[in-house]
Structures are given as C-alpha cells and as structure tokens.
Design an enzyme around this catalytic site. Structure first.
Site, PDB file in Angstrom:
ATOM      1  N   ASP A 133       0.172  -7.890   9.901  1.00  0.00           N
ATOM      2  CA  ASP A 133       0.981  -7.093   8.845  1.00  0.00           C
ATOM      3  C   ASP A 133       2.507  -7.472   8.949  1.00  0.00           C
ATOM      4  O   ASP A 133       3.211  -7.714   7.835  1.00  0.00           O
ATOM      5  CB  ASP A 133       1.007  -5.542   9.289  1.00  0.00           C
ATOM      6  CG  ASP A 133       1.950  -5.101  10.390  1.00  0.00           C
ATOM      7  OD1 ASP A 133       1.375  -5.468  11.293  1.00  0.00           O
ATOM      8  OD2 ASP A 133       3.096  -4.397  10.238  1.00  0.00           O
ATOM      9  N   ASP A 172       4.184  -8.657  14.404  1.00  0.00           N
ATOM     10  CA  ASP A 172       3.237  -8.331  15.665  1.00  0.00           C
ATOM     11  C   ASP A 172       1.957  -9.081  15.379  1.00  0.00           C
ATOM     12  O   ASP A 172       1.537  -9.782  14.481  1.00  0.00           O
ATOM     13  CB  ASP A 172       3.307  -7.058  15.808  1.00  0.00           C
ATOM     14  CG  ASP A 172       2.746  -6.222  14.549  1.00  0.00           C
ATOM     15  OD1 ASP A 172       2.108  -6.750  13.812  1.00  0.00           O
ATOM     16  OD2 ASP A 172       3.273  -5.150  14.321  1.00  0.00           O
ATOM     17  N   TYR A 180       2.243   3.146  10.958  1.00  0.00           N
ATOM     18  CA  TYR A 180       1.867   3.380   9.723  1.00  0.00           C
ATOM     19  C   TYR A 180       1.503   4.691   9.256  1.00  0.00           C
ATOM     20  O   TYR A 180       0.096   4.922   8.721  1.00  0.00           O
ATOM     21  CB  TYR A 180       0.990   2.035   9.020  1.00  0.00           C
ATOM     22  CG  TYR A 180       1.679   0.641   9.193  1.00  0.00           C
ATOM     23  CD1 TYR A 180       2.434   0.636   8.047  1.00  0.00           C
ATOM     24  CD2 TYR A 180       1.494  -0.176   9.989  1.00  0.00           C
ATOM     25  CE1 TYR A 180       3.369  -0.734   7.990  1.00  0.00           C
ATOM     26  CE2 TYR A 180       2.381  -1.241   9.718  1.00  0.00           C
ATOM     27  CZ  TYR A 180       2.946  -1.559   8.900  1.00  0.00           C
ATOM     28  OH  TYR A 180       3.670  -2.790   8.791  1.00  0.00           O
ATOM     29  N   GLU A 195      12.617  -8.326  10.439  1.00  0.00           N
ATOM     30  CA  GLU A 195      11.133  -8.354  10.540  1.00  0.00           C
ATOM     31  C   GLU A 195      10.649  -8.664   9.149  1.00  0.00           C
ATOM     32  O   GLU A 195      11.225  -8.056   8.058  1.00  0.00           O
ATOM     33  CB  GLU A 195      10.557  -7.262  11.268  1.00  0.00           C
ATOM     34  CG  GLU A 195       9.138  -7.606  11.708  1.00  0.00           C
ATOM     35  CD  GLU A 195       8.583  -6.444  12.277  1.00  0.00           C
ATOM     36  OE1 GLU A 195       7.305  -6.825  13.012  1.00  0.00           O
ATOM     37  OE2 GLU A 195       9.197  -5.502  12.638  1.00  0.00           O
TER      38      GLU A 195
END
Length: 482
Positions: A72, A75, A224, A461
């Site tokens: 995603d 990571d 999430y 990120e």
C-alpha cells in the site's frame, strides 16, 4: 472573518507565478509508480528494474496462493481495503479519461489488472472466506527491509460469515465491478469474470453485515481502521454494480441505506462523495430524474470544497493547497480533485451550472480550483518542489519507502535482515538510492513546508491511493487546451 480570510487567500494563491507543466510526463510517471509497489513475480516488461520478486509464498500459511497485488505504501504489507479503493479509483479514472490517455491507457489497464488478478484469488481461494490481507502489520513495522528480503511472518487475514467485513468486501466488489467496465471492450471474457466475482463478493458484503475492523482487530487498526463504518462501502459498491449491470435493485438498496450526510472529504475510508458524483452522471448527463438527489449531494459536496463558496468548510494553505488533515494530506487533495474534474466533465456535456448560495458555479470555476491542486503538486507551490518523485528537478529525495531507501539486489545481493536497515538507510540524511518514479508523497504541512525527512512518514510516505486518484486529473489537464 474566516470566510473573508479564505477569499483573500484565494486571490493570493491564484496570483502566484506558474511554471509550464508537462501533464503528459506526469501522467506517464503517475502510472509507472505502480510497478514499484508490485508484490509477487514481476513480469519481463517490468520497467522499475531495481525491484525484484517478493511475497511469492504469500498465502502459504493458509495453504492458498495469494501472491500478487500491491504494497500500500512504504511498507511490505498487503492491505486489501486501501488496495481495492486504489483499484476502484484507477478504474474510474481510466473509464472517464481513457480516450485522453493515449499510450498510457495500456499501462493503466496493466496496473488495474495487477490488482484484480490478486482479488480474484482472494475471492476464490477457499469456500466461505474472502481473503483481505497478507503480512502482519505490527511485525512488518518493526523492520526496515526490502520486500525482496522479507522475513517477517506473512500472516493471512480473511473475513467470513461469522467474522464479517462489509467494508472491505464492499470495496473489493466496487473494484471488481469498476475494472469489469475497463476491460469490457478489450477483454470481454476477463470482464465477465470480474463482474461475476463482483456480484458474488457484494452479495457476501450485504448478507453478512459487520465491520472488518471489528473482525480483524489489530490487523486492521490503527493502520486501515474503517472509521466511517461499512455503510458507505455498501453504498459505493452498489453504485458501481449499478453502473456495471444496470440492475435497478442496486439503486433500491442504495435508497435503503439512508446516507444523506454530505461529507467534505473523500478517501479510502469515506466513500459517500465519490458515490454521489458517480451516480450524478445519470442525472447530469443522462437526464434521469431518479438520480437528481445524488446530483444535489454531489453539488453540496463541491460547495463545501470551493474556496469562495459561502458553504465552504475546506481550509486552504496560503500557497493554495486544499488542507484537510496533517497526515498524508495529499491523499485528500488527489481524491477530491478527481471528483472535481469528473463532475466538471459531466457538467460540460450539458453546459450545466449550479449555485452555492450567491456563487454561480461553472465548469471553469471547478476546473480552476482542480488545476490549482494539480499544479501545486507538480511544483507550482511556495517551496517550488514537485511532490511527485522523479518529476521535474526538485522533488523529495528521502521518501519513507523501504525498497527505495535500501540498495537494490543488483547493488547488494545479500539480505540485510529485519533491523539491519535502520541505522545505515532509515536514519541517514543521504538520498534514497532508488528513485520510485511517479510516487506522490503525503506532502507539505499547513504552512506549505516540507522537510524531506525519511523519518517524517506522515509527510514523506507515499501511497497507492494518492496516485490512483490523480491519474484522471492529469489526463484531463493534459488534453484540455486552455
């Protein structure tokens, strides 16, 4: 006072000097980015060559094959909830703007298919189970290692009738339905397979209602969590199945969900605004009065976003950027901008206008705000920095991304191990050795400032869903002659 400030701000940010931008180059890079996020066995035509195969045994703990799909963000976890939203948005933008994408249409389809091939596995690997993620996020976040070297536990997560996940299932159904439309004319057999699975997964979402956050606990939260609940995903999934099938029973379901609140954002978590714009098409373009309420909701949403609307609840930075939340703010900017350009496109077909109080809203009104967001991201901002990696000459060099920040297998064939990457590669001020071309990162703070520090993940990120949403606006402005 606040509204006056916003209006003054509007005048200020539209008067900033603007450099010429190459939307076509940005479009190509925004899609290329997805190759850097691939999990599984990479194809021979992989263009970001510093990436290698990874996660080939994903699913083996449950004796199923769950290789493929996307990581995603920075990571090495596969979270299906944001991955499905990414796929839905990429499919929607490809549907709306495919004719304007030129050579990038093939690449957009390939990016969508990389996700949908994986979702088909997730939906069919075992009876009464919908697989929704691979990789223990808590274990993964203690490591700083390349996806090619992963040695963290690749836990497998699923929802089922006794542990439901209407939100993740609803979003996966939306992704499969939207993608089925993308492939309908070019690969009808694949399209039919996607739609059949979308119907099946959505039926599961409706029949066994509950939030996947409750079912999965720490595997979903705080990463999430479905903060907005699952009704919006049922609403969104039904909206996509309605578009893909024309079956009016999906409209009847939508009308029972009673979602009349109009949020002022749109994201992987909250889908209402997107569903309203999607369904407004039938009213604006198709003159179908059964959909007039959705058009009204879509316009109410836009009135909450436009900076000079009397109903605005949206903050803008001095440099002109929509500012919603401190963490990964650009995700909201790209998602909202995608809705703005798409609604402007619908309006243009019928020369439609509407009002936010005394403000008359035209295609040009919406387009100028949307363009300002895209241009800001590409470098027309106070820092004169492109927030798309590899676009222009001044862009983030220290993005929070394991594969980008560690030397590639070609440069360093030996594994670094879980923690060995932190000291030399995570905490260093050196630029990342591998350029993740096209990645759009979390972006600047509310003062238009960006420090470019790898450890500052809320700003540095990237995420697949930030990119998926900007593909449409980039195609829109590339082909708009104005």
């Amino acid at each position: 006072m606040y509204r006056m400030k916003v209006c003054v701000c509007l005048i200020l940010f539209f008067s900033l000097g603007t450099a010429q931008l190459d939307y076509r180059d940005a479009l190509e890079k925004s899609i290329l980015f997805f190759e850097g996020q691939r999990s599984g066995k990479l194809p021979p035509n992989q263009r970001l060559s510093w990436r290698g195969n990874s996660g080939l045994q994903d699913g083996s703990l449950a004796k199923v094959d769950l290789s493929g799909g996307y990581y995603d963000a920075g990571d090495n976890v596969k979270f299906n909830f944001p991955m499905a939203y990414t796929t839905t948005m990429l499919s929607w933008n490809t549907l709306e703007y495919g004719k304007r994408m030129g050579a990038q249409l093939q690449n957009a389809r390939a990016a969508i298919r990389w996700a949908t091939d994986y979702f088909l596995k997730c939906a069919n690997a075992a009876p009464n189970k919908l697989f929704v993620g691979v990789g223990d996020p808590n274990a993964d976040h203690k490591c700083w290692e390349r996806p090619e070297d992963m040695d963290t536990v690749r836990s497998v997560y699923y929802v089922s009738p006794s542990n439901p996940g209407s939100d993740v299932a609803g979003e996966m159904a939306a992704a499969l339905a939207a993608a089925s439309l993308v492939f309908r004319s070019v690969d009808p057999v694949y399209s039919k397979k996607l739609l059949g699975n979308a119907v099946k997964v959505f039926r599961f979402a409706v029949q066994y209602r509950g939030s996947y956050s409750d079912s999965l606990g720490s595997a979903a939260c705080p990463f999430y969590c479905s903060y907005s609940g699952y009704k919006d995903e049922l609403y969104w999934g039904a909206a996509w199945l309605l578009r893909a099938t024309n079956d009016i029973s999906y409209l009847n379901l939508i009308n029972t969900l009673g979602a009349n609140d109009v949020p002022d954002l749109f994201s992987w978590d909250n889908k209402y605004a997107g569903a309203h714009v999607l369904m407004s098409r039938r009213s604006v373009v198709g003159n179908d009065n059964r959909f007039d309420s959705f058009k009204q909701h879509a316009e109410d949403f836009i009135c909450k976003v436009l900076p000079n609307s009397p109903y605005t609840s949206t903050q803008y930075t001095k440099g002109g950027l929509i500012y919603k939340l401190p963490e990964e703010n650009l995700q909201y900017v790209t998602s909202i901008t995608s809705l703005l350009t798409t609604y402007a496109k619908y309006m243009a077909t019928k020369k439609h206008t509407f009002n936010c109080g005394s403000l008359v809203v035209t295609v040009k009104t919406i387009r100028s705000v949307a363009k300002r967001q895209v241009d800001y991201i590409l470098g027309n901002n106070p820092m004169k920095m492109s927030y798309m990696v590899g676009y222009g000459s001044n862009y983030p060099r220290r993005i929070h991304h394991r594969g980008s920040s560690l030397p590639s297998l070609a440069m360093h064939p030996q594994s670094f191990g879980c923690e060995a990457g932190f000291q030399p590669f995570y905490y260093t001020a050196n630029p990342n050795p591998n350029i993740l071309v096209g990645a759009i990162i979390g972006g600047p703070n509310q003062n238009d400032f960006f420090p470019d520090e790898r450890t500052d993940y809320s700003h540095s990120e990237l995420a697949t869903y930030i990119n998926a949403a900007i593909v449409g606006p980039l195609a829109y402005f590339d082909s708009s002659k104005h």
